[in-house]
Each structure stands twice: as structure tokens, then as C-alpha cells.
Design a protein around this motif. Sequence first.
Motif, PDB file in Angstrom:
ATOM      1  N   ALA A 407       0.764   6.521   9.968  1.00  0.00           N
ATOM      2  CA  ALA A 407      -0.299   5.537  10.197  1.00  0.00           C
ATOM      3  C   ALA A 407      -0.521   4.684   8.954  1.00  0.00           C
ATOM      4  O   ALA A 407      -0.794   3.482   9.043  1.00  0.00           O
ATOM      5  CB  ALA A 407      -1.587   6.249  10.603  1.00  0.00           C
ATOM      6  N   GLY A 408      -0.421   5.303   7.775  1.00  0.00           N
ATOM      7  CA  GLY A 408      -0.568   4.550   6.539  1.00  0.00           C
ATOM      8  C   GLY A 408       0.564   3.563   6.340  1.00  0.00           C
ATOM      9  O   GLY A 408       0.346   2.435   5.872  1.00  0.00           O
ATOM     10  N   HIS A 409       1.780   3.966   6.701  1.00  0.00           N
ATOM     11  CA  HIS A 409       2.920   3.053   6.607  1.00  0.00           C
ATOM     12  C   HIS A 409       2.744   1.855   7.539  1.00  0.00           C
ATOM     13  O   HIS A 409       3.025   0.710   7.162  1.00  0.00           O
ATOM     14  CB  HIS A 409       4.210   3.796   6.942  1.00  0.00           C
ATOM     15  CG  HIS A 409       4.593   4.813   5.906  1.00  0.00           C
ATOM     16  ND1 HIS A 409       5.387   5.907   6.188  1.00  0.00           N
ATOM     17  CD2 HIS A 409       4.284   4.906   4.585  1.00  0.00           C
ATOM     18  CE1 HIS A 409       5.556   6.633   5.082  1.00  0.00           C
ATOM     19  NE2 HIS A 409       4.892   6.041   4.107  1.00  0.00           N
ATOM     20  N   LEU A 410       2.275   2.110   8.742  1.00  0.00           N
ATOM     21  CA  LEU A 410       2.049   1.011   9.682  1.00  0.00           C
ATOM     22  C   LEU A 410       0.925   0.089   9.199  1.00  0.00           C
ATOM     23  O   LEU A 410       0.974  -1.128   9.398  1.00  0.00           O
ATOM     24  CB  LEU A 410       1.721   1.571  11.060  1.00  0.00           C
ATOM     25  CG  LEU A 410       2.865   2.317  11.764  1.00  0.00           C
ATOM     26  CD1 LEU A 410       2.398   2.876  13.103  1.00  0.00           C
ATOM     27  CD2 LEU A 410       4.065   1.399  11.970  1.00  0.00           C
ATOM     28  N   LEU A 411      -0.083   0.686   8.567  1.00  0.00           N
ATOM     29  CA  LEU A 411      -1.158  -0.127   8.002  1.00  0.00           C
ATOM     30  C   LEU A 411      -0.615  -1.046   6.912  1.00  0.00           C
ATOM     31  O   LEU A 411      -0.973  -2.228   6.854  1.00  0.00           O
ATOM     32  CB  LEU A 411      -2.246   0.783   7.431  1.00  0.00           C
ATOM     33  CG  LEU A 411      -3.410   0.076   6.703  1.00  0.00           C
ATOM     34  CD1 LEU A 411      -4.159  -0.843   7.663  1.00  0.00           C
ATOM     35  CD2 LEU A 411      -4.360   1.095   6.091  1.00  0.00           C
ATOM     36  N   LEU A 412       0.257  -0.523   6.055  1.00  0.00           N
ATOM     37  CA  LEU A 412       0.856  -1.354   5.011  1.00  0.00           C
ATOM     38  C   LEU A 412       1.761  -2.427   5.603  1.00  0.00           C
ATOM     39  O   LEU A 412       1.856  -3.536   5.058  1.00  0.00           O
ATOM     40  CB  LEU A 412       1.647  -0.479   4.036  1.00  0.00           C
ATOM     41  CG  LEU A 412       0.843   0.489   3.163  1.00  0.00           C
ATOM     42  CD1 LEU A 412       1.766   1.209   2.189  1.00  0.00           C
ATOM     43  CD2 LEU A 412      -0.260  -0.232   2.400  1.00  0.00           C
ATOM     44  N   VAL A 413       2.431  -2.111   6.706  1.00  0.00           N
ATOM     45  CA  VAL A 413       3.248  -3.121   7.388  1.00  0.00           C
ATOM     46  C   VAL A 413       2.388  -4.303   7.816  1.00  0.00           C
ATOM     47  O   VAL A 413       2.725  -5.466   7.575  1.00  0.00           O
ATOM     48  CB  VAL A 413       3.964  -2.502   8.612  1.00  0.00           C
ATOM     49  CG1 VAL A 413       4.527  -3.601   9.513  1.00  0.00           C
ATOM     50  CG2 VAL A 413       5.091  -1.590   8.152  1.00  0.00           C
ATOM     51  N   GLY A 414       1.263  -3.995   8.462  1.00  0.00           N
ATOM     52  CA  GLY A 414       0.351  -5.061   8.869  1.00  0.00           C
ATOM     53  C   GLY A 414      -0.219  -5.816   7.685  1.00  0.00           C
ATOM     54  O   GLY A 414      -0.397  -7.037   7.732  1.00  0.00           O
ATOM     55  N   LEU A 415      -0.481  -5.093   6.602  1.00  0.00           N
ATOM     56  CA  LEU A 415      -1.051  -5.715   5.407  1.00  0.00           C
ATOM     57  C   LEU A 415      -0.042  -6.654   4.745  1.00  0.00           C
ATOM     58  O   LEU A 415      -0.399  -7.738   4.276  1.00  0.00           O
ATOM     59  CB  LEU A 415      -1.501  -4.630   4.441  1.00  0.00           C
ATOM     60  CG  LEU A 415      -2.614  -4.980   3.442  1.00  0.00           C
ATOM     61  CD1 LEU A 415      -3.853  -5.457   4.179  1.00  0.00           C
ATOM     62  CD2 LEU A 415      -2.946  -3.771   2.581  1.00  0.00           C
ATOM     63  N   MET A 416       1.227  -6.234   4.691  1.00  0.00           N
ATOM     64  CA  MET A 416       2.267  -7.097   4.126  1.00  0.00           C
ATOM     65  C   MET A 416       2.431  -8.365   4.950  1.00  0.00           C
ATOM     66  O   MET A 416       2.557  -9.472   4.402  1.00  0.00           O
ATOM     67  CB  MET A 416       3.598  -6.345   4.045  1.00  0.00           C
ATOM     68  CG  MET A 416       3.646  -5.289   2.963  1.00  0.00           C
ATOM     69  SD  MET A 416       5.298  -4.551   2.749  1.00  0.00           S
ATOM     70  CE  MET A 416       5.421  -3.524   4.225  1.00  0.00           C
ATOM     71  N   PHE A 417       2.446  -8.213   6.258  1.00  0.00           N
ATOM     72  CA  PHE A 417       2.603  -9.374   7.137  1.00  0.00           C
ATOM     73  C   PHE A 417       1.411 -10.315   7.006  1.00  0.00           C
ATOM     74  O   PHE A 417       1.571 -11.543   6.912  1.00  0.00           O
ATOM     75  CB  PHE A 417       2.747  -8.898   8.583  1.00  0.00           C
ATOM     76  CG  PHE A 417       3.169  -9.974   9.548  1.00  0.00           C
ATOM     77  CD1 PHE A 417       4.490 -10.360   9.633  1.00  0.00           C
ATOM     78  CD2 PHE A 417       2.245 -10.592  10.365  1.00  0.00           C
ATOM     79  CE1 PHE A 417       4.887 -11.352  10.517  1.00  0.00           C
ATOM     80  CE2 PHE A 417       2.619 -11.581  11.247  1.00  0.00           C
ATOM     81  CZ  PHE A 417       3.946 -11.962  11.329  1.00  0.00           C
TER      82      PHE A 417
END
Length: 449
Positions: A407-417
Motif C-alpha cells: 500500500a505504501g508503494h502504491l501511495l508513492l506511485v500516486g505521489l510521483m505521478f
Amino acid sequence: MRRQTVAPRRFFRHPSQVVVTAFAVVIAVGTALLMLPWARTGPEAASFVEALFTSTSAVCVTGLIIVDTPTYWSPFGQVVILALIQVGGFGIMTMASLLGLIVARRLGLRSRLTAAAETKAMGIGDIRSVLVGVAKITIVFEAATALFLWVRLMVGYDEGVGRAAYLAVFHSISAFNNAGFALYEDSLERFVTDAWICLPIAVAVICGGLGFPVIMELSRRVAPRHWSIHTKLTLSMTVVLLVGGTVFMAASEWRNQATLGGLDTPYKLMASFFHSVMPRTAGFNSLDVGAMNEGTWLGTIVLMFIGGGSAGTAGGIKVTTFVILLFVIIAEVRGQQQVNAFDRRIGERVQRQALTVALLSVAAVVAASLALLEMTDHTFGRVLFEATSAFATVGLSTGITDDLPAAGHLLLVGLMFLGRLGPITLVSALALRERQIRHTLPEERPIIG
């Protein structure tokens, strides 16, 4: 048939929607390619989260990783990552510049010069000149950096011609596009005392982070008195941040034996300069970031959040946004009704846009940090560093990226985008939504402070 042709037009009626969709498609394609069995060195294919995270980090030229690039990915996977970095960096510079031209043409003639300044455009040009200009700049800087690195790797490290060329091209593209991906497990820590490696990479990062409009203007106008206010603001603030960042890094880490403490003075200064460049926003590191003092982390967070120049490969809120808010504060403290910089008046719309971008960016970083704190047991300093690095598309990490849950990795994905495309699309949307109100309401002053 008529309804089928109208729907896409309605969906893509705003240029920023095209940009967001295009980058999402590239990320999806990159994810699919990295999930192929031959994209990694192990017997099994990469998981969806690993592929998505790496693809997003490459396209958004961030550099955060959850698997080790040189050991986890095969040569095919590394080439895919390199291609995603190149497409992402070229697309960012091109899309940002083209959005400026679109905004300028959508507005009336009276507003075009103002719109060009607000949206980072160089002027009212044509699309072909923007594409050709970005391509030329990219090729020149990447080729020059690769040549330096290629010669040094062969002469100083006994790398073969082919291997040295591959390493040089990969790191030059990653540097100019401010991506921060490296083919060494320790990033560039092994080269901390090698000026022939560190300085060319630092120069490529700085040039890529200045932005296409600034580089093009510098190539045509040598005399500073002829520079636009955008170029003056970008260059002046870049110099201030580079010098200030170098002094801060040196002062904060000078006696830290885990970072600068064991180096001779010239190497300490070079490493300090290198680490004042990288937070804005490349992500390479020649020192162990996780071993730095917490005060250094805080200063690095500030540099990451500010970022680099507009319409370039750097992230953050951009130096122009930061310096405009700085001039707003100075004008307010002095009691001046107008905000001036370099003998030019900064329009109220530009001030509001800068404030909007900055506050929304703060909100995004704070919200993501709170979410990561709830997901993990890491300290606030490490979590805030990670969230800022992702949003500002830097790629530096204190070492907790791969320890985060899915979930943290997906959160960072959204944050990078969001961090990569959010400021670009937001500013263009604000510029295109300009409306002239023909009435004013009664003024009333609330209590401030």
C-alpha cells in the motif's frame, strides 16, 4: 457514429487531460514490459507492484526503487527503464512548453505575453520549433556527458569499450533527465572522490533542471540585460540554492564520520556541492543518505520541495514559484502594494498561482506522510523525507523505500505521478480558466495573525 466522435473530444477538451493520459499510457506500457519474464534476472517475472513502481519512477524521472536496478533487472529490463526515462524526460520538457503555446494561443492577444510568462513558454512559436529545440538540447547534453563518462570509465576503471559506453550512456541519460537511476548498487558512492564522474553528472543535472525555455534563451541571448524575467529568476535562484546548499551540506556533515568526516577537504567540498545539486532533483548520491544527520535531512527536504526550473526535467514546486512567493513576502514586509522583481512587476494572477501550487503541494506531502506513518513504524523524519522525495520526483531515500508495504508503494506511485504532472497541469488549467468579472463586491478586512 456522431456520438462516438464527440465523446473523445469532450474528454480531451483540455490540453492537460491529454498530457495526463499520455503519461499514464506510457507508464502502463512500461509496466507491461517490465513484467515480462526476460525483463529480470531471476527465474520469475517481476510482480505488478514492482513493475508499476519502477515504470512510474522512470517515466516521472524520479529514481526511487524498491528492487536493485543493476542486479534485479536484466539488460532488457534496464534498457526498458532507460527508454522510459528518455521518453519521460523528453515528454515533460515538450509537454510543458507546448502547453504554454496552447495557453498563449487560446487567450486573446492582450493576454498572450502574460500567459507566456505564466506558463513557461518562450513566446508565440510553433510546435515544430519546440520539438526540434528540445530534441537538440537533449542530444547535445546527453552526448557530451556520455563522452566524459565513457573516457573516464575506460581510462580510470579499466572498463571495456562496450561496457563503458553502456554505463556512460545510461548514466548520462539518467542525469540530464534528473532521473537518478544508477547501475551501481551504491548509486555513485564509489565515485565520491572522482571529479571526472561526479562533476559531469552534476552539470548535466543542473542543465536538465534549468528548463527548456531558459536553455534556449541563453543560447540566443548572451547579455543578461536581454534575458526575460523567467530566466533571471530561474538562474539567480539556482545559483543561490547551489551555493547555499553546498555551504549547508558542508557545515552539517563536516564531522560526520559516516559521510564527509573521513574525506579530505577538497573531496568534502566536492561531495557537498554534489549533494546540493542532487536534491533538485536527480536522486544520485555519493554519500550514504541514511547516515546523514537529521538536520541534513531537513535541509535536503527543503531543497527537494523547491526543486528546479520550470519546463525542465526537475521536479518540486519549481524555483520560480518559490522565489515569487519570496518576493511577495518581501513586498508585504516593506508595505509595498506591488510585487517587483528585476525591474518588472509580478502580476497578481502569477502570485495566486504560485501560492496555489505551493499550498497544494504542501498538502499532498503532509497527507502522504501521515498515511505512511499509519502504515509503518518508521520515524517521522524518514517518512517525510520519503514522501517529499516522491512528490518532488527526486529519488533520494534514507533507505526505507523497499521496506514499505505494498500500500505504501502504491501511495508513492500516486505521489510521483501527482508530483510530476500536477504542477504542470494545474498552472495551465488556471491560466486557461481566466475570467474577467465585471463587478466587485464590498471590501472587508478579516483579522490576520
